[in-house]
Scaffold this motif. Sequence first.
Motif, PDB file in Angstrom:
ATOM      1  N   LEU A   1       5.031  17.069  -1.762  1.00 48.39           N
ATOM      2  CA  LEU A   1       4.586  15.695  -1.561  1.00 48.39           C
ATOM      3  C   LEU A   1       3.071  15.600  -1.631  1.00 48.39           C
ATOM      4  O   LEU A   1       2.353  16.410  -1.032  1.00 48.39           O
ATOM      5  CB  LEU A   1       5.072  15.218  -0.189  1.00 48.39           C
ATOM      6  CG  LEU A   1       4.896  13.746   0.182  1.00 48.39           C
ATOM      7  CD1 LEU A   1       5.822  12.874  -0.664  1.00 48.39           C
ATOM      8  CD2 LEU A   1       5.201  13.562   1.666  1.00 48.39           C
ATOM      9  N   GLY A   2       2.573  14.597  -2.361  1.00 50.91           N
ATOM     10  CA  GLY A   2       1.142  14.328  -2.378  1.00 50.91           C
ATOM     11  C   GLY A   2       0.771  13.351  -1.275  1.00 50.91           C
ATOM     12  O   GLY A   2       1.498  13.180  -0.299  1.00 50.91           O
ATOM     13  N   SER A   3      -0.376  12.714  -1.416  1.00 49.17           N
ATOM     14  CA  SER A   3      -0.849  11.765  -0.417  1.00 49.17           C
ATOM     15  C   SER A   3      -0.364  10.354  -0.746  1.00 49.17           C
ATOM     16  O   SER A   3      -0.400   9.930  -1.898  1.00 49.17           O
ATOM     17  CB  SER A   3      -2.383  11.776  -0.360  1.00 49.17           C
ATOM     18  OG  SER A   3      -2.853  13.028   0.061  1.00 49.17           O
ATOM     19  N   VAL A   4       0.081   9.638   0.283  1.00 45.31           N
ATOM     20  CA  VAL A   4       0.458   8.232   0.111  1.00 45.31           C
ATOM     21  C   VAL A   4      -0.817   7.397   0.074  1.00 45.31           C
ATOM     22  O   VAL A   4      -1.636   7.458   0.990  1.00 45.31           O
ATOM     23  CB  VAL A   4       1.368   7.761   1.263  1.00 45.31           C
ATOM     24  CG1 VAL A   4       1.683   6.280   1.108  1.00 45.31           C
ATOM     25  CG2 VAL A   4       2.652   8.579   1.285  1.00 45.31           C
ATOM     26  N   ARG A   5      -0.981   6.639  -0.987  1.00 47.75           N
ATOM     27  CA  ARG A   5      -2.191   5.837  -1.161  1.00 47.75           C
ATOM     28  C   ARG A   5      -1.820   4.362  -1.287  1.00 47.75           C
ATOM     29  O   ARG A   5      -0.841   4.011  -1.939  1.00 47.75           O
ATOM     30  CB  ARG A   5      -2.963   6.293  -2.399  1.00 47.75           C
ATOM     31  CG  ARG A   5      -3.342   7.778  -2.356  1.00 47.75           C
ATOM     32  CD  ARG A   5      -4.151   8.180  -3.577  1.00 47.75           C
ATOM     33  NE  ARG A   5      -4.432   9.607  -3.581  1.00 47.75           N
ATOM     34  CZ  ARG A   5      -5.416  10.177  -2.896  1.00 47.75           C
ATOM     35  NH1 ARG A   5      -6.207   9.437  -2.149  1.00 47.75           N
ATOM     36  NH2 ARG A   5      -5.608  11.480  -2.956  1.00 47.75           N
ATOM     37  N   HIS A   6      -2.620   3.514  -0.649  1.00 48.45           N
ATOM     38  CA  HIS A   6      -2.402   2.068  -0.705  1.00 48.45           C
ATOM     39  C   HIS A   6      -3.381   1.426  -1.682  1.00 48.45           C
ATOM     40  O   HIS A   6      -4.528   1.867  -1.806  1.00 48.45           O
ATOM     41  CB  HIS A   6      -2.564   1.460   0.687  1.00 48.45           C
ATOM     42  CG  HIS A   6      -1.431   1.773   1.614  1.00 48.45           C
ATOM     43  ND1 HIS A   6      -1.293   3.004   2.212  1.00 48.45           N
ATOM     44  CD2 HIS A   6      -0.365   1.033   2.019  1.00 48.45           C
ATOM     45  CE1 HIS A   6      -0.206   3.016   2.964  1.00 48.45           C
ATOM     46  NE2 HIS A   6       0.378   1.829   2.863  1.00 48.45           N
ATOM     47  N   HIS A   7      -2.940   0.388  -2.366  1.00 48.40           N
ATOM     48  CA  HIS A   7      -3.783  -0.304  -3.337  1.00 48.40           C
ATOM     49  C   HIS A   7      -3.297  -1.740  -3.458  1.00 48.40           C
ATOM     50  O   HIS A   7      -2.181  -2.080  -3.059  1.00 48.40           O
ATOM     51  CB  HIS A   7      -3.761   0.405  -4.692  1.00 48.40           C
ATOM     52  CG  HIS A   7      -2.391   0.845  -5.136  1.00 48.40           C
ATOM     53  ND1 HIS A   7      -1.660   0.170  -6.075  1.00 48.40           N
ATOM     54  CD2 HIS A   7      -1.632   1.902  -4.761  1.00 48.40           C
ATOM     55  CE1 HIS A   7      -0.503   0.784  -6.261  1.00 48.40           C
ATOM     56  NE2 HIS A   7      -0.451   1.838  -5.476  1.00 48.40           N
ATOM     57  N   ALA A   8      -4.142  -2.606  -3.973  1.00 42.41           N
ATOM     58  CA  ALA A   8      -3.872  -4.036  -3.980  1.00 42.41           C
ATOM     59  C   ALA A   8      -3.099  -4.502  -5.205  1.00 42.41           C
ATOM     60  O   ALA A   8      -2.386  -5.498  -5.149  1.00 42.41           O
ATOM     61  CB  ALA A   8      -5.188  -4.823  -3.885  1.00 42.41           C
ATOM     62  N   ARG A   9      -3.218  -3.776  -6.327  1.00 42.43           N
ATOM     63  CA  ARG A   9      -2.608  -4.237  -7.577  1.00 42.43           C
ATOM     64  C   ARG A   9      -1.300  -3.510  -7.839  1.00 42.43           C
ATOM     65  O   ARG A   9      -1.082  -2.388  -7.360  1.00 42.43           O
ATOM     66  CB  ARG A   9      -3.584  -4.024  -8.735  1.00 42.43           C
ATOM     67  CG  ARG A   9      -4.856  -4.862  -8.608  1.00 42.43           C
ATOM     68  CD  ARG A   9      -5.710  -4.724  -9.859  1.00 42.43           C
ATOM     69  NE  ARG A   9      -6.122  -3.340 -10.074  1.00 42.43           N
ATOM     70  CZ  ARG A   9      -7.160  -2.776  -9.483  1.00 42.43           C
ATOM     71  NH1 ARG A   9      -7.890  -3.463  -8.627  1.00 42.43           N
ATOM     72  NH2 ARG A   9      -7.478  -1.526  -9.736  1.00 42.43           N
ATOM     73  N   PRO A  10      -0.410  -4.107  -8.647  1.00 43.69           N
ATOM     74  CA  PRO A  10       0.895  -3.482  -8.917  1.00 43.69           C
ATOM     75  C   PRO A  10       0.802  -2.118  -9.571  1.00 43.69           C
ATOM     76  O   PRO A  10       1.584  -1.235  -9.270  1.00 43.69           O
ATOM     77  CB  PRO A  10       1.578  -4.491  -9.846  1.00 43.69           C
ATOM     78  CG  PRO A  10       0.898  -5.795  -9.581  1.00 43.69           C
ATOM     79  CD  PRO A  10      -0.519  -5.450  -9.238  1.00 43.69           C
TER      80      PRO A  10
END
Length: 324
Positions: free
Chosen positions: A227-236
């Motif tokens: 598993l890598g890192s869970v990353r949040h972002h604003a665009r689809p």
Amino acid sequence: MNNTAHTAHPTGYAAGVSVTAHALHVPGADGTTAGAASALFTSVAPERACGPDEAHTVLGRKGLLYKEDSTRLALCAVHRAFGLPPGKLREPLPGAAGTAVVVSSNFGNVRTVRDIVAEMRAGSGHDVSPLNGPNASSNVIASTLAIRYGFTGPNLMVCGGATSGLDAVRLGALLLRAGRARRVVVVGVEPDDEVARGLAALRPGGAGLRSAAACVVLEPEAEGPRLGSVRHHARPGAPAEAGAPAALRLAAPGTADISGGVDLTDHVGETYGALGVLQLAVAAAWLSSGERSGGALITCGDDEDGYASVRLDPAGDRVPAGAC
């Protein structure tokens, strides 16, 4: 998010996190529809999943009284992830001590809350069954899993909207990397009762809610997809990938054309808070089934709640741990 239990810190800190077990439990999903989503889902979940009213065929009848649909589905997913025989366990699972539970669900107990409020309005608090009262807490799913299987580690419930499933995965990885747990059972589950469906219909594109549960088991530096890192972002569109391009891309609902991936909701329907865990279970099963080159990139979310992504790579690949 509720934190209802703690355990002593296991010694050591995990650099990498692996998915060592996985299971899907989506009643009614089969291979009768066409398309890439249907073919992918049925290839990794070939066995029939029973509905919550038939959960006793997997779990045994004892201990299911007053258990909600979401709790029953979650129990079935965990039971299958560990490959357990039908019926209730007579003793805790091996390695249960120090195992944490993280559950994602946005509608898990809304029907119970509605029913209890209606009973109190029509009469008084004395009219609420003491057996049903605990179901008013959203954490009842996670706590029931811990009690039934003897898990003594931290116990968390995540109700965070469209990214909730991958948020639960991120928290599970953090527990391992911080040395707070030796193993983490992550579950995503949603019911499709009339109250949950009514609330889902109020969301943009939220019609057609489907009852579903998925389970992934996370362990530090073990044999299994990494598993890598869970990353949040604003665009689809998913953020830039680490390493080689992903061979499998699981997209957020309605964004398959943007990200070039497969939208599992085209096959199973809207699973909201369960989707991130469901996608991860599908990706782990796909990577574990024979020779698979490349990794998988998973994205869930929507324009209102934002998007979250994580990369999963085959066992043995070195994935930077990062800040999950």
